[in-house]
Scaffold this motif. Structure first.
Motif, PDB file in Angstrom:
ATOM      1  N   GLN A   1       0.899  -1.353   0.026  1.00 25.29           N
ATOM      2  CA  GLN A   1       0.072   0.049   0.019  1.00 25.29           C
ATOM      3  C   GLN A   1       1.001   1.314   0.075  1.00 25.29           C
ATOM      4  N   ASP A   2       2.001   1.081   0.295  1.00 25.98           N
ATOM      5  CA  ASP A   2       3.121   2.323   0.711  1.00 25.98           C
ATOM      6  C   ASP A   2       4.464   2.015   0.954  1.00 25.98           C
ATOM      7  N   SER A   3       5.188   2.313   0.081  1.00 26.91           N
ATOM      8  CA  SER A   3       6.641   1.830  -0.317  1.00 26.91           C
ATOM      9  C   SER A   3       7.359   2.555   1.086  1.00 26.91           C
ATOM     10  N   LYS A   4       6.918   3.564   1.620  1.00 27.16           N
ATOM     11  CA  LYS A   4       7.608   3.890   2.504  1.00 27.16           C
ATOM     12  C   LYS A   4       7.433   3.143   4.079  1.00 27.16           C
ATOM     13  N   LEU A   5       6.394   2.172   4.072  1.00 23.33           N
ATOM     14  CA  LEU A   5       6.140   1.124   5.203  1.00 23.33           C
ATOM     15  C   LEU A   5       7.544   0.478   5.383  1.00 23.33           C
ATOM     16  N   LYS A   6       8.096  -0.174   4.042  1.00 19.43           N
ATOM     17  CA  LYS A   6       9.319  -0.815   4.016  1.00 19.43           C
ATOM     18  C   LYS A   6      10.319  -0.206   4.752  1.00 19.43           C
ATOM     19  N   ASP A   7      10.613   1.053   4.440  1.00 18.32           N
ATOM     20  CA  ASP A   7      11.761   1.626   5.097  1.00 18.32           C
ATOM     21  C   ASP A   7      11.413   1.792   6.980  1.00 18.32           C
ATOM     22  N   GLU A   8      10.088   2.003   6.903  1.00 17.09           N
ATOM     23  CA  GLU A   8       9.572   2.102   8.612  1.00 17.09           C
ATOM     24  C   GLU A   8      10.007   0.610   9.195  1.00 17.09           C
ATOM     25  N   MET A   9       9.777  -0.427   8.748  1.00 15.75           N
ATOM     26  CA  MET A   9       9.794  -1.756   9.351  1.00 15.75           C
ATOM     27  C   MET A   9      11.388  -1.692   9.466  1.00 15.75           C
ATOM     28  N   ARG A  10      12.130  -1.835   8.245  1.00 17.70           N
ATOM     29  CA  ARG A  10      13.607  -2.146   8.380  1.00 17.70           C
ATOM     30  C   ARG A  10      14.244  -0.990   9.427  1.00 17.70           C
ATOM     31  N   SER A  11      13.794   0.222   9.424  1.00 20.20           N
ATOM     32  CA  SER A  11      14.293   1.291  10.728  1.00 20.20           C
ATOM     33  C   SER A  11      14.016   0.682  11.907  1.00 20.20           C
ATOM     34  N   LYS A  12      12.818   0.250  12.338  1.00 22.86           N
ATOM     35  CA  LYS A  12      12.360  -0.266  13.517  1.00 22.86           C
ATOM     36  C   LYS A  12      13.493  -1.506  13.904  1.00 22.86           C
ATOM     37  N   ILE A  13      13.556  -2.457  12.968  1.00 23.12           N
ATOM     38  CA  ILE A  13      14.519  -3.431  13.229  1.00 23.12           C
ATOM     39  C   ILE A  13      15.785  -3.343  13.334  1.00 23.12           C
ATOM     40  N   GLY A  14      16.216  -2.340  12.560  1.00 20.77           N
ATOM     41  CA  GLY A  14      17.784  -1.778  12.613  1.00 20.77           C
ATOM     42  C   GLY A  14      18.669  -2.790  11.556  1.00 20.77           C
ATOM     43  N   ASN A  15      17.843  -3.262  10.247  1.00 16.48           N
ATOM     44  CA  ASN A  15      18.363  -4.045   9.549  1.00 16.48           C
ATOM     45  C   ASN A  15      17.954  -3.677   7.812  1.00 16.48           C
ATOM     46  N   PRO A  16      18.685  -2.886   7.237  1.00 14.33           N
ATOM     47  CA  PRO A  16      18.150  -2.573   6.006  1.00 14.33           C
ATOM     48  C   PRO A  16      18.037  -3.283   4.866  1.00 14.33           C
ATOM     49  N   ASP A  17      18.238  -4.702   4.942  1.00 12.90           N
ATOM     50  CA  ASP A  17      17.820  -5.704   4.203  1.00 12.90           C
ATOM     51  C   ASP A  17      16.584  -6.789   4.765  1.00 12.90           C
ATOM     52  N   ALA A  18      16.131  -6.388   5.656  1.00 12.99           N
ATOM     53  CA  ALA A  18      14.934  -7.152   6.425  1.00 12.99           C
ATOM     54  C   ALA A  18      13.882  -7.374   5.469  1.00 12.99           C
ATOM     55  N   LYS A  19      13.425  -8.808   5.197  1.00 12.37           N
ATOM     56  CA  LYS A  19      12.416  -9.300   4.556  1.00 12.37           C
ATOM     57  C   LYS A  19      11.167  -9.401   5.119  1.00 12.37           C
ATOM     58  N   ILE A  20      10.048  -9.314   4.736  1.00 17.67           N
ATOM     59  CA  ILE A  20       8.807  -9.558   5.306  1.00 17.67           C
ATOM     60  C   ILE A  20       8.497 -11.037   5.231  1.00 17.67           C
ATOM     61  N   PRO A  21       7.505 -11.719   6.101  1.00 16.13           N
ATOM     62  CA  PRO A  21       6.860 -10.878   7.103  1.00 16.13           C
ATOM     63  C   PRO A  21       7.721 -10.914   8.647  1.00 16.13           C
ATOM     64  N   GLN A  22       7.448  -9.695   9.070  1.00 15.06           N
ATOM     65  CA  GLN A  22       8.128  -9.310  10.363  1.00 15.06           C
ATOM     66  C   GLN A  22       6.965  -8.962  11.370  1.00 15.06           C
ATOM     67  N   ILE A  23       7.245  -9.351  12.505  1.00 17.86           N
ATOM     68  CA  ILE A  23       6.253  -9.209  13.696  1.00 17.86           C
ATOM     69  C   ILE A  23       6.641  -8.368  14.826  1.00 17.86           C
ATOM     70  N   PHE A  24       5.796  -7.285  15.222  1.00  5.54           N
ATOM     71  CA  PHE A  24       5.836  -6.574  16.385  1.00  5.54           C
ATOM     72  C   PHE A  24       4.896  -6.732  17.442  1.00  5.54           C
ATOM     73  N   ASN A  25       5.112  -6.249  18.658  1.00  4.36           N
ATOM     74  CA  ASN A  25       4.202  -6.057  19.709  1.00  4.36           C
ATOM     75  C   ASN A  25       4.545  -4.624  19.991  1.00  4.36           C
ATOM     76  N   GLY A  26       3.536  -3.983  19.327  1.00 10.88           N
ATOM     77  CA  GLY A  26       3.680  -2.377  19.533  1.00 10.88           C
ATOM     78  C   GLY A  26       5.094  -2.021  18.854  1.00 10.88           C
ATOM     79  N   ASP A  27       5.993  -1.353  19.328  1.00 12.97           N
ATOM     80  CA  ASP A  27       7.161  -0.859  18.813  1.00 12.97           C
ATOM     81  C   ASP A  27       8.215  -1.843  19.163  1.00 12.97           C
ATOM     82  N   HIS A  28       7.874  -3.040  20.002  1.00 14.81           N
ATOM     83  CA  HIS A  28       9.045  -4.139  20.263  1.00 14.81           C
ATOM     84  C   HIS A  28       8.935  -4.966  19.270  1.00 14.81           C
ATOM     85  N   TYR A  29      10.241  -5.377  18.633  1.00 17.63           N
ATOM     86  CA  TYR A  29      10.340  -6.151  17.413  1.00 17.63           C
ATOM     87  C   TYR A  29      10.352  -7.669  17.995  1.00 17.63           C
ATOM     88  N   CYS A  30       9.715  -8.306  17.594  1.00 24.68           N
ATOM     89  CA  CYS A  30       9.406 -10.054  18.068  1.00 24.68           C
ATOM     90  C   CYS A  30      10.380 -10.849  16.938  1.00 24.68           C
TER      91      CYS A  30
END
Length: 98
Positions: A41-70
């Motif tokens: 839906q929005d390409s910016k969300l990929k950057d948001e996800m990768r920033s939260k994880i701290g990995n510029p190469d992270a692939k989906i799916p990724q799971i979070f509890n709030g802002d906490h990366y699981c």
């Protein structure tokens, strides 16, 4: 805190679609509420996800509890096999379920 799953409604491979479906089915089976964040839906969300994880190469799916990366699919799959989904998701006993 809500569980967020970064995923894509448009998948290039059947294995990605199966991994996402595996997560959804397990959470639904345990009646654990979650919200989907669709990177298609929005390409910016990929950057948001990768920033939260701290990995510029992270692939989906990724799971979070709030802002906490699981973790990602492999981590989730391991938690299922060990019957530790709630611990993996950092759920406390008071957290709401569907």
């Amino acid at each position: 805190m809500p569980i967020f799953i970064y995923y894509s409604s448009i998948t290039a491979t059947t294995s990605l679609a199966k991994h996402q479906e595996y997560i959804f089915n397990r959470l639904d089976g345990k009646k654990i509420e979650y919200q989907l964040v669709d990177l298609a839906q929005d390409s910016k969300l990929k950057d948001e996800m990768r920033s939260k994880i701290g990995n510029p190469d992270a692939k989906i799916p990724q799971i979070f509890n709030g802002d906490h990366y699981c973790g990602g699919y492999e981590d989730f799959e391991q938690a299922v096999e060990c019957e530790m989904i709630e611990k993996f998701l950092k759920l406390d006993s008071d957290q709401q379920k569907k």
